[in-house]
Design a protein around this motif. Structure first.
Motif, PDB file in Angstrom:
ATOM      1  N   THR A 418      -5.763  15.635 -25.855  1.00 50.52           N
ATOM      2  CA  THR A 418      -5.851  14.303 -26.575  1.00 50.52           C
ATOM      3  C   THR A 418      -4.395  14.169 -26.888  1.00 50.52           C
ATOM      4  N   ALA A 419      -3.646  15.311 -27.434  1.00 52.97           N
ATOM      5  CA  ALA A 419      -2.258  14.704 -27.876  1.00 52.97           C
ATOM      6  C   ALA A 419      -1.323  14.390 -26.747  1.00 52.97           C
ATOM      7  N   LEU A 420      -1.836  14.801 -25.300  1.00 51.78           N
ATOM      8  CA  LEU A 420      -0.935  14.285 -24.328  1.00 51.78           C
ATOM      9  C   LEU A 420      -1.369  12.898 -24.070  1.00 51.78           C
ATOM     10  N   LYS A 421      -2.853  12.582 -24.188  1.00 53.09           N
ATOM     11  CA  LYS A 421      -3.134  11.073 -23.935  1.00 53.09           C
ATOM     12  C   LYS A 421      -2.687  10.285 -25.031  1.00 53.09           C
ATOM     13  N   THR A 422      -2.703  10.899 -26.275  1.00 51.01           N
ATOM     14  CA  THR A 422      -2.102  10.216 -27.401  1.00 51.01           C
ATOM     15  C   THR A 422      -0.544   9.878 -27.081  1.00 51.01           C
ATOM     16  N   LYS A 423       0.165  10.903 -26.635  1.00 50.90           N
ATOM     17  CA  LYS A 423       1.597  11.058 -26.399  1.00 50.90           C
ATOM     18  C   LYS A 423       1.927   9.784 -25.362  1.00 50.90           C
ATOM     19  N   GLU A 424       0.942   9.931 -24.077  1.00 48.36           N
ATOM     20  CA  GLU A 424       1.260   9.022 -23.458  1.00 48.36           C
ATOM     21  C   GLU A 424       1.004   7.290 -23.796  1.00 48.36           C
ATOM     22  N   GLU A 425      -0.334   7.405 -24.602  1.00 49.53           N
ATOM     23  CA  GLU A 425      -0.263   6.052 -25.182  1.00 49.53           C
ATOM     24  C   GLU A 425       0.573   5.676 -26.196  1.00 49.53           C
ATOM     25  N   LYS A 426       1.301   6.541 -27.056  1.00 51.78           N
ATOM     26  CA  LYS A 426       2.324   6.462 -27.963  1.00 51.78           C
ATOM     27  C   LYS A 426       3.608   6.062 -27.326  1.00 51.78           C
ATOM     28  N   ARG A 427       3.871   6.841 -25.892  1.00 47.41           N
ATOM     29  CA  ARG A 427       5.001   6.089 -25.059  1.00 47.41           C
ATOM     30  C   ARG A 427       4.702   4.828 -24.368  1.00 47.41           C
ATOM     31  N   LEU A 428       3.538   4.572 -23.982  1.00 51.26           N
ATOM     32  CA  LEU A 428       3.519   3.187 -23.720  1.00 51.26           C
ATOM     33  C   LEU A 428       3.439   2.221 -24.774  1.00 51.26           C
ATOM     34  N   MET A 429       2.926   2.512 -25.907  1.00 48.87           N
ATOM     35  CA  MET A 429       3.252   1.535 -27.138  1.00 48.87           C
ATOM     36  C   MET A 429       4.531   1.599 -27.367  1.00 48.87           C
ATOM     37  N   GLU A 430       5.249   2.620 -27.415  1.00 51.84           N
ATOM     38  CA  GLU A 430       6.621   2.350 -27.756  1.00 51.84           C
ATOM     39  C   GLU A 430       7.341   1.689 -26.653  1.00 51.84           C
ATOM     40  N   LYS A 432       6.015  -0.757 -24.972  1.00 51.59           N
ATOM     41  CA  LYS A 432       5.720  -2.020 -25.152  1.00 51.59           C
ATOM     42  C   LYS A 432       6.463  -2.674 -26.431  1.00 51.59           C
ATOM     43  N   MET A 433       6.448  -1.853 -27.327  1.00 47.58           N
ATOM     44  CA  MET A 433       7.138  -2.212 -28.634  1.00 47.58           C
ATOM     45  C   MET A 433       8.654  -2.465 -28.237  1.00 47.58           C
ATOM     46  N   ARG A 434       9.354  -1.551 -27.500  1.00 43.49           N
ATOM     47  CA  ARG A 434      10.690  -1.916 -27.086  1.00 43.49           C
ATOM     48  C   ARG A 434      10.592  -3.233 -26.204  1.00 43.49           C
ATOM     49  N   GLU A 435       9.626  -3.379 -25.192  1.00 43.20           N
ATOM     50  CA  GLU A 435       9.721  -4.780 -24.643  1.00 43.20           C
ATOM     51  C   GLU A 435       9.637  -5.822 -25.444  1.00 43.20           C
ATOM     52  N   ALA A 436       8.898  -5.485 -26.327  1.00 42.16           N
ATOM     53  CA  ALA A 436       8.386  -6.669 -27.392  1.00 42.16           C
ATOM     54  C   ALA A 436       9.493  -6.884 -28.166  1.00 42.16           C
ATOM     55  N   GLU A 437      10.376  -6.000 -28.412  1.00 42.29           N
ATOM     56  CA  GLU A 437      11.445  -6.180 -29.291  1.00 42.29           C
ATOM     57  C   GLU A 437      12.507  -6.773 -28.517  1.00 42.29           C
ATOM     58  N   LEU A 438      12.579  -6.439 -27.191  1.00 43.66           N
ATOM     59  CA  LEU A 438      13.664  -7.200 -26.236  1.00 43.66           C
ATOM     60  C   LEU A 438      13.380  -8.450 -26.260  1.00 43.66           C
ATOM     61  N   ILE A 439      11.966  -8.849 -25.989  1.00 41.95           N
ATOM     62  CA  ILE A 439      11.378 -10.054 -25.883  1.00 41.95           C
ATOM     63  C   ILE A 439      11.890 -10.913 -27.006  1.00 41.95           C
ATOM     64  N   ALA A 440      11.449 -10.243 -28.063  1.00 43.02           N
ATOM     65  CA  ALA A 440      11.706 -10.786 -29.469  1.00 43.02           C
ATOM     66  C   ALA A 440      13.218 -11.323 -29.613  1.00 43.02           C
ATOM     67  N   VAL A 441      13.889 -10.244 -29.172  1.00 40.86           N
ATOM     68  CA  VAL A 441      15.365 -10.513 -29.242  1.00 40.86           C
ATOM     69  C   VAL A 441      15.736 -11.637 -28.227  1.00 40.86           C
ATOM     70  N   LYS A 442      15.345 -11.604 -27.235  1.00 36.74           N
ATOM     71  CA  LYS A 442      15.398 -12.623 -26.336  1.00 36.74           C
ATOM     72  C   LYS A 442      15.216 -14.203 -26.786  1.00 36.74           C
ATOM     73  N   LEU A 443      13.881 -13.969 -27.382  1.00 30.75           N
ATOM     74  CA  LEU A 443      13.238 -15.009 -27.803  1.00 30.75           C
ATOM     75  C   LEU A 443      13.954 -15.734 -28.962  1.00 30.75           C
ATOM     76  N   VAL A 444      14.470 -14.960 -29.788  1.00 28.37           N
ATOM     77  CA  VAL A 444      15.639 -15.268 -31.063  1.00 28.37           C
ATOM     78  C   VAL A 444      16.882 -15.762 -30.368  1.00 28.37           C
ATOM     79  N   LYS A 445      17.472 -15.285 -29.197  1.00 24.10           N
ATOM     80  CA  LYS A 445      18.669 -15.646 -28.535  1.00 24.10           C
ATOM     81  C   LYS A 445      18.346 -16.950 -28.070  1.00 24.10           C
ATOM     82  N   GLU A 446      16.923 -17.047 -27.285  1.00 28.50           N
ATOM     83  CA  GLU A 446      16.710 -18.364 -26.537  1.00 28.50           C
ATOM     84  C   GLU A 446      16.338 -19.556 -27.717  1.00 28.50           C
ATOM     85  N   SER A 447      15.852 -18.779 -28.759  1.00 32.03           N
ATOM     86  CA  SER A 447      15.328 -19.969 -29.779  1.00 32.03           C
ATOM     87  C   SER A 447      16.872 -20.382 -30.457  1.00 32.03           C
ATOM     88  N   ASP A 448      17.831 -19.705 -30.470  1.00 31.19           N
ATOM     89  CA  ASP A 448      19.006 -19.917 -31.111  1.00 31.19           C
ATOM     90  C   ASP A 448      19.710 -21.073 -30.212  1.00 31.19           C
TER      91      ASP A 448
END
Length: 539
Positions: A418-430, A432-448
């Motif tokens: 379960t921990a491995l699954k959770t770890k994988e999910e956590k990795r994916l989530m992380e 995605k979060m990093r991608e989302a952060e990058l997208i957000a940064v891009k969006l902020v930059k694009e917005s600017d």
């Protein structure tokens, strides 16, 4: 024949009865005992005195005498007169006190027999306790310790416990009660402290030490008599082994004048007058007066006896005295050896007793150790049974723990998966979060960027509208100048967004209205795309 024999025996018995002398009874009182004797009527004082001395085993008879009291006055039985011819109490039995009449100058040299020494010890101790001889409190405590040693032997703290002297009279009442504010227990403690120091001293040695201390007391061996001088001054006359002393009536310690026996030529009395003539004929003759003639007789009797002993001490010892001294030395040597033997035996016995006590203590210790070991063994057995029970419980618990461990291991593996699954999910989530952060940064930059572009576009739009307005105005102005006959159109307002309609037959303008429309369309398209892009970023 039988009657003749009976008559003969009767006659013989009557003859014996007639020959049996008449007797009288006397009671002899020593310091620590009483004796009764039957005396013949014809006996002189010496006969009775010799009988008492033989009964006591006393050979040093010259120190002692038989004293009695008549009409309140103590006097001594005369040796050369019949007992019944003397002025003695009329009682049955007649009581006499066997006491020391004369005292030695040096007790250690003159008292040879142990019985003599013992009788002197008892008499002097009684005189001190009755305060006939004054003794300082310190000396009385020391004397009492020797008396205790003579009575009880060596001090033993296990046997002589506090209170063992409670019934013994050891101190004068003046000392124990009146002079010092000390309890009986305090006095006993002081005496016991000295008593403990006398260990190893035999009874006769303790009594001799007592007498050696007592003979140095001022009132030791002195017989006092009240007298008066020619001025009718009340004085005391004292007679002792060294001479005659004159005291003031209130001081019996320090004489005002003394006459040694060696300095006296003659002593005589006439009625109540007593005369002392010194050896020096040029010296003054002393005369004193007593209350009774009997007192003068008694004084003279004591003077004669003490003077005789004084002279006797300074002569060569008689054969009898030499034999007695030799026997005394032998007896002392024998007693010394006996005491040493007894001391050695006592020491060996004490050592044996100590060894026995040590063995008993060791035996008791071993028994105690054995008991403790037995108890420890029982406790060990109980502990072993308890441990066995605990071991069984522990084994069951171990099985249960092993089962729980297996279940825990399964659960751990499940949790690991379960921990491995959770770890994988956590990795994916992380991720995605990093991608989302990058997208957000891009969006902020694009917005600017878009905001800046929008600002530029707004500025361009404003400039374009301003140019359009100017162009339209210019067009109107040109039309007005070239075609004045044309109907007047309403003036174009900068805020009016409608396009001017011209007829199909109107002339073509040089301001390129089509380009303006295209520019407005592009601006509207960019605004739409920007709004769509922001909404998509929020989603």
């Amino acid at each position: 024949h039988f009657g003749a024999i009976y008559f003969k025996e009767q006659t013989k018995f009557k003859g014996l009865k007639k020959k049996q002398p008449k007797t009288f009874k006397v009671k002899i009182i020593t310091v620590d005992a009483e004796m009764e004797f039957s005396c013949e009527m014809k006996w002189k004082g010496k006969d009775l005195f010799d009988l008492v001395c033989r009964a006591l085993g006393l050979r040093e008879t010259w120190f002692f005498g038989l004293q009695y009291t008549i009409k309140g006055m103590c006097t001594w039985l005369k040796m050369d007169k019949k007992v019944l011819d003397q002025e003695i109490p009329k009682e049955d039995p007649i009581s006499f006190h066997f006491l020391a009449k004369f005292y030695p100058e040096k007790v250690e040299e003159e008292l040879l027999q142990e019985i003599t020494q013992h009788l002197f010890f008892l008499q002097v101790k009684k005189q001190i306790l009755d305060e006939e001889i004054y003794c300082s409190p310190e000396a009385t405590v020391l004397l009492a310790s020797y008396a205790v040693q003579a009575k009880y032997g060596d001090y033993d703290p296990n046997f002589h416990e506090p209170g063992f002297l409670a019934h013994d009279e050891l101190l004068p009442k003046r000392v124990s009660i009146l002079q010092y504010q000390l309890t009986a227990e305090m006095w006993e403690e002081k005496i016991t402290a000295w008593y403990a120091e006398h260990r190893g001293i035999a009874r006769d040695e303790a009594e001799m030490n007592y007498l050696k201390i007592a003979q140095d007391l001022e009132m030791y061996g002195v017989n006092y008599f009240p007298i008066q001088n020619k001025n009718h001054t009340d004085l005391l006359l004292g007679v002792d082994a060294k001479g005659i002393h004159i005291y003031s009536i209130n001081n019996r310690f320090s004489p005002n004048k003394s006459f040694e026996w060696s300095a006296i030529r003659n002593i005589s009395y006439s009625e109540k007058e007593l005369t002392i003539k010194p050896l020096d004929k040029k010296a003054e003759v002393f005369k004193f007066f007593s209350s009774q003639l009997k007192v003068n007789k008694l004084i003279l009797q004591l003077c004669i006896g003490n003077h005789d002993l004084f002279m006797r001490r300074r002569k060569v010892d008689s054969i009898e005295i030499q034999q007695m001294k030799a026997q005394a030395r032998e007896e002392k040597a024998r007693k010394k050896m006996e005491n040493q033997r007894l001391a050695r035996e006592k020491q060996l016995r004490e050592e044996a007793e100590r060894a026995k006590e040590e063995l008993e203590r060791r035996l008791f210790q071993l028994e105690d150790e054995a008991r403790q070991a037995n108890e420890a063994l029982l406790r060990s057995q109980e502990a072993a049974e308890l441990l066995a029970e605990k071991a069984q419980i522990a084994e069951e618990e171990a099985k249960l723990l092993a089962q729980n461990a297996a279940e825990a291991e399964q659960e751990r593996q499940r949790l690991e998966i379960t921990a491995l699954k959770t770890k994988e999910e956590k990795r994916l989530m992380e991720q995605k979060m990093r991608e989302a952060e990058l997208i957000a940064v891009k969006l902020v930059k694009e917005s600017d960027r878009r905001a800046k572009e929008a600002e530029h576009l707004k500025q361009d739009l404003h400039e374009a509208r301003e140019a359009e307005r100017k162009a339209k105005q210019k067009l109107v102005d040109i039309t007005r100048l070239n075609y004045p006959h044309m109907v007047k159109y309403p003036q174009y307002s900068p805020t009016d967004t409608r396009d001017a309609n011209f007829d199909k037959g109107s002339m073509k303008l040089d301001l390129k209205d089509i380009d303006l429309k295209r520019l407005s369309f592009e601006i509207e398209r960019e605004r739409y795309q920007y709004a769509y892009g922001v909404n998509k970023g929020e989603c």
